[in-house]
Design a protein around this motif. Structure first.
Motif, PDB file in Angstrom:
ATOM      1  N   HIS A 381      30.284  26.783  40.756  1.00 10.89           N
ATOM      2  CA  HIS A 381      30.172  27.194  39.406  1.00 10.89           C
ATOM      3  C   HIS A 381      30.748  28.795  39.387  1.00 10.89           C
ATOM      4  O   HIS A 381      31.476  28.914  38.396  1.00 10.89           O
ATOM      5  N   ILE A 382      30.257  29.443  40.206  1.00 13.10           N
ATOM      6  CA  ILE A 382      30.603  30.823  40.240  1.00 13.10           C
ATOM      7  C   ILE A 382      32.277  31.080  40.392  1.00 13.10           C
ATOM      8  O   ILE A 382      32.770  31.564  39.697  1.00 13.10           O
ATOM      9  N   GLN A 383      32.461  30.308  41.520  1.00  9.30           N
ATOM     10  CA  GLN A 383      33.873  30.412  41.914  1.00  9.30           C
ATOM     11  C   GLN A 383      34.996  30.060  40.702  1.00  9.30           C
ATOM     12  O   GLN A 383      36.061  30.560  40.350  1.00  9.30           O
ATOM     13  N   ALA A 384      34.343  28.791  39.883  1.00 11.23           N
ATOM     14  CA  ALA A 384      35.061  28.321  38.773  1.00 11.23           C
ATOM     15  C   ALA A 384      35.200  29.402  37.834  1.00 11.23           C
ATOM     16  O   ALA A 384      36.284  29.647  37.065  1.00 11.23           O
ATOM     17  N   GLN A 385      34.070  30.017  37.512  1.00 13.07           N
ATOM     18  CA  GLN A 385      33.900  31.219  36.557  1.00 13.07           C
ATOM     19  C   GLN A 385      35.022  32.274  36.982  1.00 13.07           C
ATOM     20  O   GLN A 385      35.681  32.912  35.877  1.00 13.07           O
ATOM     21  N   ILE A 386      34.979  32.873  37.989  1.00  7.22           N
ATOM     22  CA  ILE A 386      35.981  33.702  38.572  1.00  7.22           C
ATOM     23  C   ILE A 386      37.469  33.344  38.296  1.00  7.22           C
ATOM     24  O   ILE A 386      38.116  34.275  37.848  1.00  7.22           O
ATOM     25  N   ALA A 387      37.504  32.138  38.558  1.00 12.72           N
ATOM     26  CA  ALA A 387      39.180  31.497  38.435  1.00 12.72           C
ATOM     27  C   ALA A 387      39.378  31.687  37.012  1.00 12.72           C
ATOM     28  O   ALA A 387      40.512  32.037  36.523  1.00 12.72           O
ATOM     29  N   GLU A 388      38.495  31.001  35.980  1.00 15.68           N
ATOM     30  CA  GLU A 388      38.668  31.171  34.471  1.00 15.68           C
ATOM     31  C   GLU A 388      38.853  32.374  34.102  1.00 15.68           C
ATOM     32  O   GLU A 388      39.926  32.864  33.331  1.00 15.68           O
ATOM     33  N   ARG A 389      38.210  33.396  34.701  1.00 13.34           N
ATOM     34  CA  ARG A 389      38.121  35.090  34.315  1.00 13.34           C
ATOM     35  C   ARG A 389      39.523  35.488  34.611  1.00 13.34           C
ATOM     36  O   ARG A 389      40.272  36.405  33.978  1.00 13.34           O
ATOM     37  N   ALA A 390      39.854  35.046  35.938  1.00 11.64           N
ATOM     38  CA  ALA A 390      41.233  35.642  36.432  1.00 11.64           C
ATOM     39  C   ALA A 390      42.574  35.080  35.257  1.00 11.64           C
ATOM     40  O   ALA A 390      43.398  35.686  35.284  1.00 11.64           O
ATOM     41  N   ILE A 404      32.804  36.515  30.433  1.00  9.04           N
ATOM     42  CA  ILE A 404      32.318  35.566  31.654  1.00  9.04           C
ATOM     43  C   ILE A 404      31.706  36.790  32.497  1.00  9.04           C
ATOM     44  O   ILE A 404      30.790  36.020  33.090  1.00  9.04           O
ATOM     45  N   ARG A 405      32.278  37.697  32.746  1.00  9.37           N
ATOM     46  CA  ARG A 405      31.443  38.701  33.380  1.00  9.37           C
ATOM     47  C   ARG A 405      30.075  39.019  33.091  1.00  9.37           C
ATOM     48  O   ARG A 405      29.248  38.968  33.985  1.00  9.37           O
ATOM     49  N   HIS A 406      30.050  39.349  31.640  1.00 12.51           N
ATOM     50  CA  HIS A 406      28.601  39.521  31.317  1.00 12.51           C
ATOM     51  C   HIS A 406      27.635  38.160  31.365  1.00 12.51           C
ATOM     52  O   HIS A 406      26.512  38.185  31.763  1.00 12.51           O
ATOM     53  N   ALA A 407      28.252  37.144  31.258  1.00  8.08           N
ATOM     54  CA  ALA A 407      27.630  35.919  31.093  1.00  8.08           C
ATOM     55  C   ALA A 407      26.944  35.737  32.806  1.00  8.08           C
ATOM     56  O   ALA A 407      25.778  35.214  32.734  1.00  8.08           O
ATOM     57  N   LEU A 408      27.825  35.920  33.727  1.00  4.72           N
ATOM     58  CA  LEU A 408      27.375  35.756  35.010  1.00  4.72           C
ATOM     59  C   LEU A 408      26.426  36.750  35.367  1.00  4.72           C
ATOM     60  O   LEU A 408      25.262  36.649  35.969  1.00  4.72           O
ATOM     61  N   GLU A 410      23.988  38.169  33.582  1.00  3.44           N
ATOM     62  CA  GLU A 410      22.856  38.024  32.941  1.00  3.44           C
ATOM     63  C   GLU A 410      21.928  36.665  33.635  1.00  3.44           C
ATOM     64  O   GLU A 410      20.956  36.500  33.490  1.00  3.44           O
ATOM     65  N   GLN A 411      22.915  35.933  34.378  1.00  3.84           N
ATOM     66  CA  GLN A 411      22.320  35.147  35.106  1.00  3.84           C
ATOM     67  C   GLN A 411      22.126  35.513  36.792  1.00  3.84           C
ATOM     68  O   GLN A 411      22.082  34.673  37.826  1.00  3.84           O
ATOM     69  N   GLY A 412      22.293  36.903  36.981  1.00  2.00           N
ATOM     70  CA  GLY A 412      22.089  37.324  38.265  1.00  2.00           C
ATOM     71  C   GLY A 412      23.046  37.545  39.263  1.00  2.00           C
ATOM     72  O   GLY A 412      23.041  37.721  40.304  1.00  2.00           O
ATOM     73  N   VAL A 413      24.201  37.306  38.811  1.00  4.45           N
ATOM     74  CA  VAL A 413      25.561  37.573  39.700  1.00  4.45           C
ATOM     75  C   VAL A 413      26.299  38.552  39.262  1.00  4.45           C
ATOM     76  O   VAL A 413      26.845  38.821  37.886  1.00  4.45           O
ATOM     77  N   THR A 414      26.627  39.309  40.162  1.00 10.80           N
ATOM     78  CA  THR A 414      27.684  40.495  39.953  1.00 10.80           C
ATOM     79  C   THR A 414      28.948  40.318  40.610  1.00 10.80           C
ATOM     80  O   THR A 414      28.995  39.984  41.664  1.00 10.80           O
ATOM     81  N   LEU A 415      30.230  40.784  39.729  1.00 14.81           N
ATOM     82  CA  LEU A 415      31.317  40.743  40.380  1.00 14.81           C
ATOM     83  C   LEU A 415      31.873  41.967  40.798  1.00 14.81           C
ATOM     84  O   LEU A 415      31.812  42.942  40.095  1.00 14.81           O
ATOM     85  N   LYS A 416      32.773  42.162  41.780  1.00 18.61           N
ATOM     86  CA  LYS A 416      33.167  43.323  42.489  1.00 18.61           C
ATOM     87  C   LYS A 416      34.853  42.974  42.663  1.00 18.61           C
ATOM     88  O   LYS A 416      35.298  42.031  43.229  1.00 18.61           O
ATOM     89  N   ASP A 417      35.615  43.662  41.880  1.00 18.82           N
ATOM     90  CA  ASP A 417      37.015  43.759  41.914  1.00 18.82           C
ATOM     91  C   ASP A 417      37.797  44.502  42.549  1.00 18.82           C
ATOM     92  O   ASP A 417      37.250  45.700  42.980  1.00 18.82           O
ATOM     93  N   SER A 418      38.713  44.023  43.576  1.00 20.66           N
ATOM     94  CA  SER A 418      39.588  45.021  44.510  1.00 20.66           C
ATOM     95  C   SER A 418      40.816  44.572  44.484  1.00 20.66           C
ATOM     96  O   SER A 418      41.019  43.438  44.059  1.00 20.66           O
ATOM     97  N   PRO A 419      41.501  45.224  45.001  1.00 19.82           N
ATOM     98  CA  PRO A 419      42.833  44.876  45.369  1.00 19.82           C
ATOM     99  C   PRO A 419      43.365  43.586  46.072  1.00 19.82           C
ATOM    100  O   PRO A 419      44.185  42.776  45.784  1.00 19.82           O
ATOM    101  N   GLN A 420      42.196  43.078  46.927  1.00 17.34           N
ATOM    102  CA  GLN A 420      42.302  41.801  47.462  1.00 17.34           C
ATOM    103  C   GLN A 420      41.848  40.799  46.512  1.00 17.34           C
ATOM    104  O   GLN A 420      41.854  39.546  47.076  1.00 17.34           O
ATOM    105  N   GLY A 421      41.167  40.831  45.467  1.00 19.05           N
ATOM    106  CA  GLY A 421      40.555  39.902  44.634  1.00 19.05           C
ATOM    107  C   GLY A 421      39.077  40.275  44.229  1.00 19.05           C
ATOM    108  O   GLY A 421      38.552  41.342  44.573  1.00 19.05           O
ATOM    109  N   THR A 422      38.725  39.274  43.729  1.00 17.44           N
ATOM    110  CA  THR A 422      37.136  39.343  43.129  1.00 17.44           C
ATOM    111  C   THR A 422      36.347  38.649  43.938  1.00 17.44           C
ATOM    112  O   THR A 422      36.490  37.474  44.462  1.00 17.44           O
ATOM    113  N   THR A 423      34.995  39.344  44.264  1.00 14.14           N
ATOM    114  CA  THR A 423      34.199  38.738  45.142  1.00 14.14           C
ATOM    115  C   THR A 423      32.612  38.774  44.202  1.00 14.14           C
ATOM    116  O   THR A 423      32.744  39.843  43.262  1.00 14.14           O
ATOM    117  N   TRP A 424      31.821  38.292  44.737  1.00 10.62           N
ATOM    118  CA  TRP A 424      30.534  38.278  43.882  1.00 10.62           C
ATOM    119  C   TRP A 424      29.307  38.323  44.877  1.00 10.62           C
ATOM    120  O   TRP A 424      29.381  37.986  46.052  1.00 10.62           O
TER     121      TRP A 424
END
Length: 427
Positions: A381-390, A404-408, A410-424
């Motif tokens: 689900h998290i990966q799907a949200q990351i793809a939707e955000r991208a 999408i970032r804020h919703a995640l 609020e559910q305890g998931v933080t996103l980290k953006d970098s030149p290589q992509g987004t990790t969580w």
């Protein structure tokens, strides 16, 4: 039911004759217990009525029983309120009834306290101290049959019946206990004969007065601490006080490694201040350590306590009364060094020293993405949200991407953006 072998009045009278305890008045099977046959026996001699407990041992042999019965008699002779086995004319406490090993002991007064309060627990603590001190000069020798070697033998049989989280916790705990038992700190703990089965149904009370402890048929030589741990981990006793939680309950809130980290951050002599916020704080601390390891691939190291200042400090902490809080502080110092210098060697020592405490052996990214409970968002689900955000960012729909970032979050998931992509990671 605890009557596996029928004892007739004639059988009971035969034992009373051997022990010169008078005439049988009553014989009644005891329904409690799971391993041995037990009867209440009432006898009368010279106008005096006496009450006894007759036990026929269904599993233990004649060779195993002298240690237990001798310990009970030794404690009774030292003024400890325990059942005292009756001896025959030859001074033997072990008899034979219906072809089974048997013993007759005095019946204790009182009943088991099903909902012990603080006064009952204090009385039990005092009783344990008296028992341990009185048994120091007992000459019998028998290892605790439910100690580490037994755990190591039975864990492989139990694992197939556990879910993944339970199996992980059990294996980690067994590895930790194996390491602990080999430490100089553990070897130095006071030891001697222990009861090894001090559950609430083996302790008798009248009101708040402890009248006796019975069922010594798991006793053996071990650390005194073993008895204390049995008392504390009596699940039913714990729940009745309302301030204990089972491991299964806690694992609904946090993962097994976070729970271990929560425990070792405090000294074993200190009370643990348990609460959801404290568990969250422990997870945050452990995430800091794993985050450092996620930045640099740890270099393999061989534990040498003189290799560097961090290893020396860790060893000093552990050798100083099992000082896990100071040892954990060394781990945070190493994590800071990894973050500052990117040293693969420092990362290797962080992982190696953490392993002594049963920590930091997981894949860092796997830990950081693991949910604290079954209710956490799935990785899919998290990966799907990351793809939707991208896709939203690609379409310049920044409001949707931020939502999408804020919703995640609020559910305890933080996103980290970098030149290589987004990790969580999970908070």
């Amino acid at each position: 039911m605890a009557v596996f072998t029928e004892v007739s009045p004639a059988d009971a009278q035969g034992l009373l004759d051997t022990l010169q305890l008078g005439e049988l008045v009553a014989l009644k099977g005891i329904q409690g217990g799971i391993e041995n046959t037990n009867y209440f026996v009432t006898s009368q001699r010279d106008g005096a009525t006496q009450e006894w407990v007759l036990t026929l041992f269904e599993r233990l042999s004649h060779e195993q029983l002298p240690f237990y019965l001798g310990l009970m008699h030794h404690l009774a002779q030292h003024g400890v309120s325990v059942p005292d086995p009756m001896a025959d004319a030859q001074g033997q406490y072990l008899h034979t009834v219906c072809g089974k090993p048997a013993a007759l002991v005095n019946k204790l007064s009182g009943t088991s306290q099903l909902q012990p309060q603080s006064a009952h627990c204090a009385a039990m603590g005092e009783m344990l101290a008296r028992m341990h001190l009185a048994a120091r000069d007992y000459p019998g020798e028998q290892a605790n049959l439910r100690a580490l070697s037994w755990w190591q033998a039975v864990v492989p049989d139990i694992l197939p019946h556990l879910d993944a989280a339970q199996a992980e916790l059990l294996q980690a705990e067994l590895a930790f206990q194996t390491h602990l038992h080999a430490s100089s700190t553990y070897v130095a703990l006071p030891r001697g004969p222990v009861h090894a089965d001090v559950f609430r149904d083996n302790v008798m009370f009248e009101g708040e007065t402890l009248t006796g402890v019975f069922d010594f048929y798991f006793a053996g030589v071990d650390t005194w601490l073993f008895d204390l741990c049995v008392c504390i981990n009596d699940e039913k006793m714990s729940k009745s006080l309302g301030n204990f939680f089972t491991i299964r309950d806690v694992l609904q809130t946090v993962d097994a490694e976070t729970l271990r980290f929560f425990i070792v951050r405090a000294h074993y002599r200190s009370a643990l201040n348990y609460g959801v916020e404290h568990l969250k704080d422990a997870r945050t601390g452990l995430r800091r350590l794993y985050t450092a390891l996620s930045q640099v691939a740890p270099e393999p190291v061989v534990l040498d306590w003189q290799a560097n200042a961090h290893a020396q400090a860790f060893a000093r902490a552990m050798n100083e009364d099992f000082g896990t809080p100071a040892a954990v502080a060394v781990l945070f110092e190493l994590a800071a060094e990894v973050n500052r210098s990117g040293s693969a060697q420092a990362a290797g020592w962080l992982r190696a020293l953490g392993g002594v405490l049963g920590l930091l052996q997981d894949d860092p990214q796997a830990y950081l993405q693991r949910g604290a409970s079954d209710q956490a968002l799935s990785a899919e689900h998290i990966q799907a949200q990351i793809a939707e955000r991208a896709a939203a960012k690609q379409a310049k729909d920044y409001a949707r991407a931020d939502a999408i970032r804020h919703a995640l979050a609020e559910q305890g998931v933080t996103l980290k953006d970098s030149p290589q992509g987004t990790t969580w990671e999970r908070l």
